[in-house]
Design a protein around this motif. Structure first.
Motif, short mmCIF file in Angstrom:
data_model
loop_
_atom_site.label_atom_id
_atom_site.label_comp_id
_atom_site.label_asym_id
_atom_site.label_seq_id
_atom_site.Cartn_x
_atom_site.Cartn_y
_atom_site.Cartn_z
N GLY A 288 0.84 -1.13 0.01
CA GLY A 288 0.07 0.06 0.00
C GLY A 288 0.99 1.24 0.03
N THR A 289 2.28 1.33 -0.06
CA THR A 289 3.05 2.26 -0.21
C THR A 289 3.01 2.90 -1.68
OG1 THR A 289 5.04 1.16 -0.32
CG2 THR A 289 4.46 1.83 1.97
N SER A 290 3.69 3.80 -1.64
CA SER A 290 3.39 4.61 -3.21
C SER A 290 4.54 4.18 -4.05
CB SER A 290 3.20 6.29 -3.17
OG SER A 290 2.29 6.52 -2.42
N ILE A 291 4.22 4.12 -5.27
CA ILE A 291 5.41 3.76 -6.24
C ILE A 291 5.68 5.11 -7.08
CG2 ILE A 291 5.74 2.60 -8.65
CD1 ILE A 291 3.89 0.32 -7.73
N TYR A 292 6.79 5.58 -6.88
CA TYR A 292 7.26 6.73 -7.73
C TYR A 292 8.26 6.31 -8.86
CZ TYR A 292 5.48 10.21 -4.30
OH TYR A 292 4.56 11.08 -3.31
N GLN A 293 8.25 7.19 -9.88
CA GLN A 293 9.27 6.81 -10.97
C GLN A 293 10.46 7.26 -10.56
OE1 GLN A 293 9.57 10.02 -11.97
NE2 GLN A 293 8.58 10.35 -13.94
N TRP A 294 11.22 7.64 -11.90
CA TRP A 294 12.63 7.91 -11.71
C TRP A 294 13.04 9.37 -11.20
CZ3 TRP A 294 14.05 12.07 -14.55
CH2 TRP A 294 13.20 12.51 -15.68
N SER A 295 12.12 10.41 -11.26
CA SER A 295 12.51 11.61 -11.17
C SER A 295 12.44 12.04 -9.64
CB SER A 295 11.62 12.50 -11.96
OG SER A 295 11.82 13.97 -11.70
N ASP A 296 13.28 12.96 -9.07
CA ASP A 296 13.35 13.65 -7.92
C ASP A 296 12.69 14.98 -8.23
OD1 ASP A 296 15.49 15.05 -8.96
OD2 ASP A 296 16.73 14.62 -7.14
N GLY A 297 12.26 15.38 -9.29
CA GLY A 297 11.81 16.90 -9.49
C GLY A 297 12.89 18.00 -9.68
N ASN A 481 30.23 -8.60 -6.12
CA ASN A 481 29.92 -9.08 -4.71
C ASN A 481 28.47 -9.49 -4.47
OD1 ASN A 481 32.43 -8.27 -3.83
ND2 ASN A 481 31.80 -6.26 -3.58
N GLY A 482 27.86 -9.58 -5.72
CA GLY A 482 26.42 -10.02 -5.76
C GLY A 482 25.19 -8.92 -5.27
N GLN A 483 26.04 -7.47 -4.86
CA GLN A 483 25.21 -6.44 -4.63
C GLN A 483 24.19 -5.98 -5.92
OE1 GLN A 483 24.98 -4.68 -1.54
NE2 GLN A 483 23.37 -3.45 -2.34
N LEU A 484 22.76 -5.94 -5.46
CA LEU A 484 21.91 -5.41 -6.60
C LEU A 484 21.87 -3.66 -6.62
CD1 LEU A 484 19.03 -7.86 -6.19
CD2 LEU A 484 20.86 -8.13 -7.65
N ILE A 485 22.16 -3.17 -7.65
CA ILE A 485 22.46 -1.78 -8.08
C ILE A 485 21.19 -1.37 -8.78
CG2 ILE A 485 23.79 -0.13 -8.81
CD1 ILE A 485 26.19 -2.03 -8.22
N PRO A 486 20.44 -0.40 -8.35
CA PRO A 486 19.28 0.17 -9.10
C PRO A 486 19.81 0.70 -10.74
CG PRO A 486 19.20 1.07 -7.09
CD PRO A 486 20.35 0.46 -7.06
N ALA A 487 18.96 0.10 -11.83
CA ALA A 487 19.42 0.32 -13.16
C ALA A 487 18.18 1.27 -13.70
CB ALA A 487 19.63 -0.87 -13.83
N PHE A 488 18.41 2.33 -14.48
CA PHE A 488 17.42 2.98 -14.87
C PHE A 488 16.56 2.18 -16.05
CE2 PHE A 488 15.97 5.64 -18.40
CZ PHE A 488 15.36 6.90 -17.76
N PRO A 489 15.34 2.36 -16.21
CA PRO A 489 14.42 3.49 -15.45
C PRO A 489 13.76 2.98 -14.02
CG PRO A 489 13.03 2.35 -16.85
CD PRO A 489 14.53 1.84 -17.27
#
Length: 515
Positions: A288-297, A481-489
């Motif tokens: 129930g929390t919000s999905i926001y997209q790529w932008s921080d405005g 190291n197996g770390q998951l790193i955010p990838a655009f978008p």
């Protein structure tokens, strides 16, 4: 539920990547085998027990508007507030911070999505239409069937703690079209285990000496922290003592009980027009929390739009989320979301949430050991002969004519951005290097990657298969190291793949990229 992952350590490593990987035909998967949001199991709020539940308990919810007021002395970071960063010297930036009011009701004063926080209320439905309710089968929504309340977050103007997760999910028919109506408080019930990785990331913050009240975090390895529990941060003054203060780094306001009541199409339809996503709520995660997209405005010279996972990496909590105008949200993959979604990375990821157009967002895994891959690639600014560069190594002095078709070339701009060896200072005062990949304008959709099919996604960050129909994926890369790193978008987009309408969480396309 113990969440022992953490996205922050290593999350900046992706900045050094020379390119990103990809997705299928932009129109592939838009078939008749599209799954309804009502066809998968319900989970109890403890996040572990699965059940089919055809009689979902409906709680009364309030349609509160978010409190947009902030303390004038606080350093507020709100991606709901489009702000331009003027650059005289590409290596030096100053910020002009503004405030923008967001609420859960439609704002008819503007045509852009940031003015519509994304929740519909019952005023959009006539009495007869609202009464046309059919029986609901189970979904992945995490229902708070035991009236569990957040230990540190309180209702507005009340000493009562806020209910967590989703309060009700039910099918409704409006004007002959079927929707799933979701009611939630927007407050999750995360329980996060402090691992050595988490602790190291907290201690190594570049402004740790001032970000923490005592100069260091008040947690140790093995400790389990509840959402909103004080871990030593010098939080925004909007966070009350014993009511969220100390859980969020300086800048973001404290989350509030911003009730969500949203309508999601039960049978999503592929869009026939280009429909940009916007700021604010673009859908709901399964809790129930919000999905926001790529932008921080934010932007540099009103041209080079910054990416939330980059410029806000030090503005989010240990679950990779924060609040704007009281609304708690995630812009990108979070181990906390993975935990509550039950993603064990041993096959195709489960559903993490649903966007306003009705399509599901699945986690990052396409199959065991195989990540879904974004088809958005990074421009090559450093090669003067590059088709996507600006003719001078390292310069951001030109824009792609069309980020969906690089054959259309580039156009010069006087609104130059930082060089690829320059820097950017965020609203919270953190300084970042700006290699290629730091701004939205650094990316283009590589159709040749999409054409590979399989785990490669389309321009909307989605694809289709015979089991799930069309769906989006959260996208990440994985380091050594197996770390998951955010990838655009990151989540979905930059455009909606499906149609919006008057009832959907977002009911109109944004008119401007990054706004």
């Amino acid at each position: 539920m113990k969440i022992n992952g953490y996205f922050l350590a290593g999350s900046l490593a992706w900045l050094t990547a020379a390119s990103v990987v990809a997705q299928p035909n932009p129109n592939s998967g838009h078939n008749n085998d599209q799954r309804s949001v009502r066809e998968v199991p319900v989970r109890n709020s403890n996040g572990r027990n699965w059940q089919n539940n055809n009689s979902i308990n409906s709680e009364n919810t309030r349609n509160n508007t978010a409190d947009s007021s902030t303390d004038s002395n606080s350093n507020t970071v709100e991606e709901e507030s489009p702000t331009d960063t003027t650059v005289d010297n590409p290596a030096e930036t100053t910020t002009d911070e503004t405030s923008n009011t967001s609420n859960n009701n439609e704002d008819t004063s503007s045509d852009v999505n940031e003015e519509n926080s994304g929740s519909s209320d019952n005023s959009t439905i006539s009495g007869n239409e609202e009464g046309s309710v059919t029986e609901s089968s189970g979904t992945t929504w995490i229902i708070n069937s035991t009236n569990e309340r957040a230990p540190y977050i309180y209702e507005s103007n009340s000493n009562q703690q806020v209910l967590v997760n989703v309060q009700s999910v039910e099918p409704v028919t409006v004007a002959g079209k079927e929707y799933t109506r979701v009611s939630a408080t927007g407050i999750p019930d995360y329980q996060i285990e402090i691992t050595q990785e988490v602790l190291d990331a907290l201690i190594s913050r570049p402004k740790a000496s001032t970000d923490f009240v005592n100069g260091y975090p008040l947690v140790q390895t093995g400790e389990v922290v509840s959402f909103g529990q004080d871990i030593g941060y010098r939080s925004n003054s909007s966070c009350g003592s014993e009511a969220g203060y100390g859980f969020w780094p300086p800048g973001p306001v404290c989350p509030e009980n911003v009730d969500h009541v949203g309508y999601i199409p039960a049978e999503p339809e592929a869009s026939t027009e280009s429909c940009e996503t916007g700021l604010g709520v673009q859908g709901y995660w399964v809790n129930g929390t919000s999905i926001y997209q790529w932008s921080d405005g934010q932007s540099v010279n009103n041209t080079w739009h910054t990416l939330a996972p980059m410029a806000e990496v030090y503005d989010v909590d240990i679950c990779g989320g924060h609040a704007a105008n009281g609304d708690y949200h995630h812009h990108f993959y979070s181990n906390c979301l993975a935990e509550i979604a039950g993603d064990t990375a041993d096959g195709h990821s489960p559903i993490y949430g649903y966007t306003a157009d009705g399509y599901a967002i699945y986690g990052p895994w396409e199959s065991t050991g195989v990540l879904a891959k974004s088809s958005w690639a990074i421009r090559d600014y450093d090669d003067p002969r590059s088709d996507t560069g600006c003719g001078v190594a390292g310069q951001r002095s030109c824009l792609l004519v069309d980020e969906y078709d690089i054959d259309r070339g580039v156009s010069n701009t006087n609104n130059t951005g930082p060089t690829t060896s320059g820097s950017y200072t965020s609203q919270s005062g953190n300084e970042f290097e700006t290699p290629a990949g730091f701004f939205y304008e650094d990316y283009y959709w590589d159709q040749s990657l999409t054409a590979r099919g399989g785990e490669y996604l389309d321009q909307f960050n989605g694809h289709a298969d015979s089991e799930r129909g069309y769906h989006y994926h959260l996208t990440v890369t994985q380091d050594n190291n197996g770390q998951l790193i955010p990838a655009f978008p990151f989540t979905f987009g930059p455009r909606f793949a499906g149609k919006l309408d008057d009832q959907t969480i977002v009911n109109r396309c944004s008119t401007t990229v990054g706004r």
